[in-house]
Scaffold this active site. Structure first.
Site, PDB file in Angstrom:
ATOM      1  N   CYS A 138       0.860  -1.183   0.000  1.00 38.36           N
ATOM      2  CA  CYS A 138       0.000   0.000   0.000  1.00 38.36           C
ATOM      3  C   CYS A 138       0.900   1.239   0.000  1.00 38.36           C
ATOM      4  O   CYS A 138       2.034   1.195   0.470  1.00 38.36           O
ATOM      5  CB  CYS A 138      -0.856  -0.034   1.261  1.00 38.36           C
ATOM      6  SG  CYS A 138      -1.911   1.387   1.521  1.00 38.36           S
ATOM      7  N   SER A 169       0.711   3.628   1.876  1.00 34.93           N
ATOM      8  CA  SER A 169       1.029   3.984   3.273  1.00 34.93           C
ATOM      9  C   SER A 169       2.343   3.336   3.718  1.00 34.93           C
ATOM     10  O   SER A 169       3.056   3.896   4.546  1.00 34.93           O
ATOM     11  CB  SER A 169      -0.105   3.575   4.215  1.00 34.93           C
ATOM     12  OG  SER A 169      -1.302   4.209   3.824  1.00 34.93           O
ATOM     13  N   HIS A 225       4.951   5.519   2.265  1.00 33.18           N
ATOM     14  CA  HIS A 225       5.090   6.770   3.028  1.00 33.18           C
ATOM     15  C   HIS A 225       6.067   6.606   4.197  1.00 33.18           C
ATOM     16  O   HIS A 225       6.769   7.536   4.567  1.00 33.18           O
ATOM     17  CB  HIS A 225       3.739   7.235   3.582  1.00 33.18           C
ATOM     18  CG  HIS A 225       2.796   7.763   2.548  1.00 33.18           C
ATOM     19  ND1 HIS A 225       3.196   8.535   1.488  1.00 33.18           N
ATOM     20  CD2 HIS A 225       1.457   7.643   2.423  1.00 33.18           C
ATOM     21  CE1 HIS A 225       2.135   8.852   0.757  1.00 33.18           C
ATOM     22  NE2 HIS A 225       1.074   8.322   1.292  1.00 33.18           N
ATOM     23  N   HIS A 268       0.625  -3.922   5.894  1.00 34.34           N
ATOM     24  CA  HIS A 268      -0.582  -3.890   6.740  1.00 34.34           C
ATOM     25  C   HIS A 268      -1.794  -4.384   5.966  1.00 34.34           C
ATOM     26  O   HIS A 268      -2.918  -4.076   6.304  1.00 34.34           O
ATOM     27  CB  HIS A 268      -0.803  -2.466   7.259  1.00 34.34           C
ATOM     28  CG  HIS A 268      -1.013  -1.476   6.153  1.00 34.34           C
ATOM     29  ND1 HIS A 268       0.022  -1.005   5.380  1.00 34.34           N
ATOM     30  CD2 HIS A 268      -2.131  -0.926   5.652  1.00 34.34           C
ATOM     31  CE1 HIS A 268      -0.459  -0.195   4.452  1.00 34.34           C
ATOM     32  NE2 HIS A 268      -1.762  -0.132   4.589  1.00 34.34           N
ATOM     33  N   CYS A 299      -7.025  -3.429   3.481  1.00 26.22           N
ATOM     34  CA  CYS A 299      -6.845  -1.971   3.495  1.00 26.22           C
ATOM     35  C   CYS A 299      -7.477  -1.317   2.272  1.00 26.22           C
ATOM     36  O   CYS A 299      -8.425  -0.560   2.385  1.00 26.22           O
ATOM     37  CB  CYS A 299      -5.368  -1.583   3.605  1.00 26.22           C
ATOM     38  SG  CYS A 299      -5.132   0.203   3.479  1.00 26.22           S
TER      39      CYS A 299
END
Ligand SMILES: [Zn+2]
Ligand SMILES: [Zn+2]
Length: 269
Positions: free
Chosen positions: A40, A42, A45, A61, A168
């Protein structure tokens, strides 16, 4: 036990695949062998430093796998169960869980540290550092110890690579259209970015009955996939989309704009 995992030690450094030691599951915890994991944005990031967490950290995740072992007091799953992990745990008893808002579970406070309920960590490197898993998971590890509150059992016939996405990207995108925006039949929705989250926002908007599902993405492949997922119109730039939205809504413009791009900047497109 030992496990391989992809970790971030410092922002800006590439993912490092390494071996870690993994503790046994404690009260309310389970050990999972992950079979599939999404990557993902994220996670990226954390790698780039656009969001900050407690480092070093095991990434990932959005994962699905098989429960291998359970600690004391585990009631929600058992060894052998196939599960998908939720990027926010649902304890079932905090103020938010008990009022139907599991997306705000108090336990989510440790998403960026990966610390488990007793205040400790299950991953350790050979230098003695403790590592959390991103979102208290760490699906980029072959094995991880997580709370049972992060696990949702699934039927074993569901492919792991499909199930993983519901950890997610699917609920984030779908939920943004259907619940956060509350798209209604006949409305006009503009979705910026047709990646993992955006492609599910498209499906949510279409499901909710939007008349126009307009997607803006500079990548041709994503625009063609967007049409398969239910977009009615696709554009390579916001400027092109604006002109078309003015035309197709008789100047009333969109009811909802959903932003699912990787990184926001102040540039005018
Ligand atoms: Zn995610
Ligand atoms: Zn809760």
């Amino acid at each position: 036990m030992r496990t391989r995992a992809a970790i971030i030690r410092e922002p800006g450094k590439p993912w490092e695949v390494t071996e870690l030691s993994l503790d046994e599951p404690r009260q309310g915890e389970v050990r999972i062998a992950f079979k599939a994991s999404g990557l993902c944005h994220s996670d990226e990031h954390i790698q780039t430093g656009d969001s900050t967490g407690r480092l070093p950290m095991v990434g990932g995740h959005e994962g699905a796998g098989v429960i291998e072992a359970v600690g004391a007091g585990v009631t929600r799953v058992k060894a052998g169960d196939h599960v998908v992990c939720s990027f926010i745990p649902a304890c079932g008893t905090c103020r938010y869980c008990s009022t139907g808002r599991q997306n705000l579970c108090d336990w989510g406070a440790q998403m960026m540290t990966g610390m488990l309920a007793d205040g400790t960590f299950r991953f350790h490197d050979d230098g003695g550092a403790d590592l959390g898993g991103f979102c208290m998971l760490g699906t980029f590890a072959e094995r991880a110890v997580v709370s049972q509150n992060s696990c949702v059992p699934i039927d074993p016939y569901i492919p792991f690579e499909v199930a993983a996405l519901t950890g997610c990207g699917v609920p984030t995108g779908w939920g943004t259209s259907v619940y956060a925006a509350g798209v209604r039949p006949g409305q006009t929705v503009v979705i910026f970015g047709a990646g993992g989250v955006g492609s599910n926002a498209i499906q949510g908007a279409r499901y909710a009955g939007a008349a126009h599902v307009i997607v803006v993405d500079p990548v041709e492949f994503k625009r063609s996939k967007a049409l398969e997922f239910g977009a009615t119109h696709v554009y390579a730039s916001a400027a092109e989309a604006q002109e078309a939205v003015v035309e197709m809504t008789w100047g009333q413009l969109a009811d909802h704009a959903i932003i699912t791009i990787g990184v926001l900047s102040a540039e005018v497109v």
